[in-house]
Design an enzyme around this catalytic site. Structure first.
Site, PDB file in Angstrom:
ATOM      1  N   CYS A  83       0.833  -1.206   0.000  1.00  0.00           N
ATOM      2  CA  CYS A  83       0.000   0.000   0.000  1.00  0.00           C
ATOM      3  C   CYS A  83       0.865   1.252   0.000  1.00  0.00           C
ATOM      4  CB  CYS A  83      -0.930   0.000   1.217  1.00  0.00           C
ATOM      5  SG  CYS A  83      -1.970   1.461   1.359  1.00  0.00           S
ATOM      6  N   CYS A  86      -0.420   4.106   2.182  1.00  0.00           N
ATOM      7  CA  CYS A  86      -0.216   3.853   3.614  1.00  0.00           C
ATOM      8  C   CYS A  86       1.230   4.159   4.025  1.00  0.00           C
ATOM      9  CB  CYS A  86      -0.513   2.398   3.959  1.00  0.00           C
ATOM     10  SG  CYS A  86      -2.131   1.802   3.462  1.00  0.00           S
ATOM     11  N   ASP A  87       2.182   3.738   3.212  1.00  0.00           N
ATOM     12  CA  ASP A  87       3.580   3.743   3.626  1.00  0.00           C
ATOM     13  C   ASP A  87       4.500   4.653   2.808  1.00  0.00           C
ATOM     14  OD1 ASP A  87       2.904   1.792   5.533  1.00  0.00           O
ATOM     15  OD2 ASP A  87       3.124   0.200   4.048  1.00  0.00           O
TER      16      ASP A  87
END
Length: 233
Positions: A83, A86-87
């Site tokens: 993701c 997300c990261d």
């Protein structure tokens, strides 16, 4: 909708409190089995409790598909991610790699150019399967020097040390390999819906739940009113 920055966990807590305030009962359990053959529908929890309902809304989401490499599994959470949104922030001004050739891979690669100093895109074919507009945006990033393509190649191994990912090894169609120094490896080869629980109970297509509109009072498994597809959430 907030004038000042808030934290995600706090927002989730507020949403839970609001749900409880309007009368929602929350049960912390894991559903191990379901029976949708008759109403009321039955859900069997691992706790031993049985839940009955006239309507069931399925929101089990999906999980990222992985290549199945041992090194990929070893470094999940230590540089390997499924993701980018997300990261991606953790790789600011660093070089990263994205594996895949569909919409998800191209979107993640484009997004990562906002953070990373350079993004490598590894695809096993010579053409991408993404929508033309995404391909055009990707090619624009290539022209800017923010993205470098590694076509006709596959991820052979994730390289790293005790601190995390230090690079990747890709294999080309002629059998040769190339090591690329990166600190992040994003696998974007699709998602797998979390619907194993409903096999044999609901009508599915490649794991995705088929939906039927305008049906009422029908207790058959394939015609449950209010069941949502278990896609990305």
């Amino acid at each position: 909708g907030f004038a000042t920055a808030i934290q995600g966990p706090w927002l989730m807590e507020q949403m839970e409190k609001q749900a409880i305030h309007v009368g929602t009962n929350i049960a912390y359990d894991h559903i191990a089995k379901v029976d949708f053959s008759n109403r009321p529908f039955k859900l069997f929890g691992e706790s031993g409790d049985i839940y009955e309902a006239q309507t069931v809304i399925i929101c089990t989401g999906a999980q990222a598909r992985w290549l199945g490499l041992e090194s990929e599994k070893k470094y999940q959470g230590f540089g390997v991610s499924g993701c980018a949104t997300c990261d991606g922030f953790f790789f600011k001004n660093k070089e990263v790699m994205v594996v895949g050739g569909g919409n998800s891979a191209i979107e993640e690669a484009i997004y990562l150019t906002n953070h990373a100093s350079k993004v490598y895109v590894v695809h096993r074919r010579d053409k991408f399967r993404a929508e033309p507009i995404l391909n055009d945006r990707l090619m624009a990033k290539v022209a800017e020097g923010k993205v470098e393509l590694k076509l006709n190649s596959t991820l052979d191994e994730v390289l790293g040390d005790e601190k995390g990912v230090t690079g990747v090894r890709i294999k080309k169609q002629d059998g040769s390999t190339e090591d690329i120094a990166v600190t992040g490896a994003f696998i974007a080869i699709g998602h797998k819906p979390n619907t194993e629980l409903f096999v044999g109970q609901l009508d599915m297509n490649n794991g995705y739940i088929k939906t039927h509109s305008g049906l009422e009072g029908n207790a058959t498994a394939t015609n449950i009113q209010g069941v949502f597809p278990a896609g990305d959430v």
